[in-house]
Enzyme design. Structure first.
Site, PDB file in Angstrom:
ATOM      1  N   LYS A  93     -18.524  -7.918  -6.964  1.00 26.18           N
ATOM      2  CA  LYS A  93     -18.320  -7.161  -5.726  1.00 26.18           C
ATOM      3  C   LYS A  93     -18.910  -5.745  -5.787  1.00 26.18           C
ATOM      4  O   LYS A  93     -19.273  -5.179  -4.773  1.00 26.18           O
ATOM      5  CB  LYS A  93     -16.828  -7.076  -5.407  1.00 26.18           C
ATOM      6  CG  LYS A  93     -16.240  -8.378  -4.920  1.00 26.18           C
ATOM      7  CD  LYS A  93     -14.783  -8.185  -4.558  1.00 26.18           C
ATOM      8  CE  LYS A  93     -14.222  -9.390  -3.858  1.00 26.18           C
ATOM      9  NZ  LYS A  93     -12.876  -9.179  -3.335  1.00 26.18           N
ATOM     10  N   ASN A 114     -17.686  -7.593  -0.120  1.00 28.84           N
ATOM     11  CA  ASN A 114     -17.277  -9.001  -0.247  1.00 28.84           C
ATOM     12  C   ASN A 114     -18.011  -9.887   0.751  1.00 28.84           C
ATOM     13  O   ASN A 114     -17.860 -11.097   0.721  1.00 28.84           O
ATOM     14  CB  ASN A 114     -15.756  -9.169  -0.109  1.00 28.84           C
ATOM     15  CG  ASN A 114     -15.297  -9.022   1.325  1.00 28.84           C
ATOM     16  OD1 ASN A 114     -15.981  -8.438   2.160  1.00 28.84           O
ATOM     17  ND2 ASN A 114     -14.127  -9.553   1.619  1.00 28.84           N
ATOM     18  N   ALA A 155      -6.375  -0.296  -9.053  1.00 26.04           N
ATOM     19  CA  ALA A 155      -7.411   0.561  -8.448  1.00 26.04           C
ATOM     20  C   ALA A 155      -8.761  -0.141  -8.510  1.00 26.04           C
ATOM     21  O   ALA A 155      -9.806   0.491  -8.504  1.00 26.04           O
ATOM     22  CB  ALA A 155      -7.467   1.903  -9.167  1.00 26.04           C
ATOM     23  N   TYR A 259      -2.573 -15.411  -4.492  1.00 23.17           N
ATOM     24  CA  TYR A 259      -2.076 -16.592  -3.774  1.00 23.17           C
ATOM     25  C   TYR A 259      -2.330 -17.796  -4.668  1.00 23.17           C
ATOM     26  O   TYR A 259      -3.168 -17.767  -5.556  1.00 23.17           O
ATOM     27  CB  TYR A 259      -2.787 -16.755  -2.429  1.00 23.17           C
ATOM     28  CG  TYR A 259      -4.284 -16.704  -2.544  1.00 23.17           C
ATOM     29  CD1 TYR A 259      -5.020 -17.831  -2.852  1.00 23.17           C
ATOM     30  CD2 TYR A 259      -4.953 -15.483  -2.398  1.00 23.17           C
ATOM     31  CE1 TYR A 259      -6.388 -17.753  -3.009  1.00 23.17           C
ATOM     32  CE2 TYR A 259      -6.332 -15.418  -2.557  1.00 23.17           C
ATOM     33  CZ  TYR A 259      -7.033 -16.555  -2.859  1.00 23.17           C
ATOM     34  OH  TYR A 259      -8.396 -16.491  -3.031  1.00 23.17           O
TER      35      TYR A 259
HETATM   36  P1  NAP Z   1     -10.726  -6.062  -9.979  1.00 21.98           P
HETATM   37  O1  NAP Z   1     -11.728  -5.244  -9.259  1.00 21.98           O
HETATM   38  O2  NAP Z   1     -11.102  -6.714 -11.269  1.00 21.98           O
HETATM   39  O3  NAP Z   1      -9.442  -5.141 -10.215  1.00 21.98           O
HETATM   40  C1  NAP Z   1      -8.328  -5.611 -10.924  1.00 21.98           C
HETATM   41  C2  NAP Z   1      -7.273  -4.506 -10.988  1.00 21.98           C
HETATM   42  O4  NAP Z   1      -6.134  -5.049 -11.647  1.00 21.98           O
HETATM   43  C3  NAP Z   1      -7.702  -3.278 -11.788  1.00 21.98           C
HETATM   44  O5  NAP Z   1      -7.080  -2.152 -11.252  1.00 21.98           O
HETATM   45  C4  NAP Z   1      -7.130  -3.594 -13.187  1.00 21.98           C
HETATM   46  O6  NAP Z   1      -6.854  -2.453 -13.962  1.00 21.98           O
HETATM   47  C5  NAP Z   1      -5.828  -4.241 -12.787  1.00 21.98           C
HETATM   48  N1  NAP Z   1      -5.300  -5.116 -13.832  1.00 21.98           N
HETATM   49  C6  NAP Z   1      -5.857  -6.263 -14.305  1.00 21.98           C
HETATM   50  N2  NAP Z   1      -5.069  -6.797 -15.268  1.00 21.98           N
HETATM   51  C7  NAP Z   1      -4.010  -5.961 -15.409  1.00 21.98           C
HETATM   52  C8  NAP Z   1      -2.855  -5.954 -16.243  1.00 21.98           C
HETATM   53  N3  NAP Z   1      -2.628  -6.933 -17.112  1.00 21.98           N
HETATM   54  N4  NAP Z   1      -1.971  -4.932 -16.110  1.00 21.98           N
HETATM   55  C9  NAP Z   1      -2.196  -3.953 -15.212  1.00 21.98           C
HETATM   56  N5  NAP Z   1      -3.276  -3.886 -14.388  1.00 21.98           N
HETATM   57  C10 NAP Z   1      -4.162  -4.882 -14.487  1.00 21.98           C
HETATM   58  O7  NAP Z   1     -10.193  -7.266  -9.055  1.00 21.98           O
HETATM   59  P2  NAP Z   1      -9.929  -7.228  -7.465  1.00 21.98           P
HETATM   60  O8  NAP Z   1     -11.080  -7.806  -6.749  1.00 21.98           O
HETATM   61  O9  NAP Z   1      -9.456  -5.882  -7.101  1.00 21.98           O
HETATM   62  O10 NAP Z   1      -8.750  -8.308  -7.352  1.00 21.98           O
HETATM   63  C11 NAP Z   1      -7.430  -7.970  -7.718  1.00 21.98           C
HETATM   64  C12 NAP Z   1      -6.480  -9.050  -7.202  1.00 21.98           C
HETATM   65  O11 NAP Z   1      -6.537  -9.089  -5.777  1.00 21.98           O
HETATM   66  C13 NAP Z   1      -6.843 -10.459  -7.689  1.00 21.98           C
HETATM   67  O12 NAP Z   1      -5.664 -11.118  -8.076  1.00 21.98           O
HETATM   68  C14 NAP Z   1      -7.438 -11.120  -6.465  1.00 21.98           C
HETATM   69  O13 NAP Z   1      -7.178 -12.525  -6.425  1.00 21.98           O
HETATM   70  C15 NAP Z   1      -6.682 -10.425  -5.341  1.00 21.98           C
HETATM   71  N6  NAP Z   1      -7.467 -10.436  -4.097  1.00 21.98           N
HETATM   72  C16 NAP Z   1      -6.943 -11.123  -3.038  1.00 21.98           C
HETATM   73  C17 NAP Z   1      -7.630 -11.155  -1.839  1.00 21.98           C
HETATM   74  C18 NAP Z   1      -7.059 -11.933  -0.680  1.00 21.98           C
HETATM   75  O14 NAP Z   1      -7.782 -12.128   0.304  1.00 21.98           O
HETATM   76  N7  NAP Z   1      -5.817 -12.348  -0.716  1.00 21.98           N
HETATM   77  C19 NAP Z   1      -8.856 -10.486  -1.700  1.00 21.98           C
HETATM   78  C20 NAP Z   1      -9.342  -9.763  -2.799  1.00 21.98           C
HETATM   79  C21 NAP Z   1      -8.647  -9.760  -3.989  1.00 21.98           C
HETATM   80  P3  NAP Z   1      -7.949  -1.857 -15.000  1.00 21.98           P
HETATM   81  O15 NAP Z   1      -9.013  -1.242 -14.140  1.00 21.98           O
HETATM   82  O16 NAP Z   1      -7.173  -0.910 -15.808  1.00 21.98           O
HETATM   83  O17 NAP Z   1      -8.481  -3.049 -15.758  1.00 21.98           O
END
Ligand code: NAP
Length: 315
Positions: A93, A114, A155, A259
């Site tokens: 992304k 996205n 974040a 989800y």
């Molecule tokens: P991302 O860019 O990889 O960001 C992941 C975030 O989660 C970062 O802030 C990361 O922290 C944190 N994280 C990961 N593992 C962790 C842990 N064990 N403890 C604490 N913090 C943790 O991913 P993203 O695209 O933002 O997606 C995040 C979530 O949102 C996913 O589960 C995804 O499925 C969901 N999502 C849902 C939708 C929807 O339409 N429902 C759309 C987009 C995303 P660090 O930076 O410190 O690693």
């Protein structure tokens, strides 16, 4: 007569390089896709194909597995193979930003895309996660973000899209909690201009970065209406709840962006504490609906898309 073929579940860069031959006989033709690594789990094809069928648009949506090093060539091939556009999932992304021709201002601010629409042979990038989130909050809790004090966990790309959406809509208060505090602070820096107004909320700051630990979360909960989990924590059965159950309170709305077939550990904890909870399905549907609208400049059949996701999750 040419034999009719089903599209492949997951295409690759090699397929894009040889697209007319690889997809010969696939009807309607594949002109939309989601790219990611991995990508086989994505439910976007089920949702978007249901929308395309409902609106009688004669194309199909599939998946393309692209590695980081394949992005530049892959994106060029989407253009050459006359795709309408595509969605982007993890981990691309942010990196796709370098390979598009134009980026919508809101997506630029978030620093992640996205959705890409191919318009006049140009790749134009958007981020529909924020608007998908805001619509999901309205659908699931019947409230507007501007009325809420919001605590976002994470974040990353989704968290930033959500935080900017809350800020743009003028939420009462926004707190970002991360395990790496510096990342929350960086995001808060970018959000300051939205919170410069004179609104007075008493002893707590309107915009704040905090560490993700029990004592900091405990202090925030009485000043929070909506908790948003924008991390993958809590999806696996073995995961602990990202906010300990005993910190939650009945006045809270809990939105988990994740989800799946089962309930996340956060939503289980919320229900045990008498708080209202909702998972990321509505957000998935609305971010997809917005992408559909960007590609086709017409209203998306949201009900049909939601039903397709429900069936895919049940199935
Ligand atoms: P991302 O860019 O990889 O960001 C992941 C975030 O989660 C970062 O802030 C990361 O922290 C944190 N994280 C990961 N593992 C962790 C842990 N064990 N403890 C604490 N913090 C943790 O991913 P993203 O695209 O933002 O997606 C995040 C979530 O949102 C996913 O589960 C995804 O499925 C969901 N999502 C849902 C939708 C929807 O339409 N429902 C759309 C987009 C995303 P660090 O930076 O410190 O690693």
């Amino acid at each position: 007569m040419m034999k009719r073929k089903q599209p492949t579940e997951v295409y690759t860069l090699a397929d894009l390089q040889n697209w007319p031959a690889v997809t010969r006989g696939v009807q309607p033709p594949v002109r939309l896709a989601v790219i990611g690594d991995p990508v086989a789990h994505s439910l976007s094809p089920q949702m978007q194909n249901a929308a395309l069928l409902e609106t009688e648009i004669p194309i199909q949506y599939s998946r393309v597995l692209l590695r980081e090093t394949e992005l530049k060539d892959g994106l060029e091939l989407f253009r050459r193979n006359e795709f309408v556009g595509f969605n982007v999932t993890l981990p691309h992304k942010e990196s796709v930003l370098s390979f598009v021709d134009e980026v919508d201002d809101a997506a630029k601010e978030v620093g992640a895309l996205n959705t890409i629409a191919i318009r006049d042979h140009k790749l134009v990038g958007f981020n529909t996660d924020g608007i998908g989130f805001s619509q999901a909050i309205r659908d699931d809790f019947f409230v507007d973000l501007r009325d809420l004090r919001v605590l976002v966990l994470g974040a990353g790309g989704a968290a930033r899209a959500i935080a900017f959406e809350c800020a743009r809509q003028g939420c009462e208060r926004l707190v970002i909690a991360t395990r790496t505090r510096a990342k929350a602070e960086q995001l808060v820096q970018k959000l300051h201009r939205f919170f410069a107004g004179p609104r007075v909320l008493g002893p707590v700051a309107r915009l704040q970065a905090i560490g993700w630990d029990e004592s900091e979360l405990r202090m925030q909960i009485p000043h929070t209406d909506l908790v948003v989990n924008a991390t993958p924590v809590g999806v696996q059965r073995s995961d602990h709840s990202p906010v300990a159950g005993h910190l939650l309170a009945p006045h809270l709305m809990i939105f988990d962006t994740t989800y799946g077939a089962g309930r996340s550990s956060l939503l289980k904890a919320a229900s045990e504490m008498g708080a209202r909870g909702s998972n990321g399905v509505s957000m998935l549907v609305h971010q997809g609906a917005r992408a559909f609208e960007l590609w086709f400049r017409r209203e998306a059949p949201v009900t049909v898309m939601r039903r397709a996701i429900a069936e895919a999750l049940a199935g």
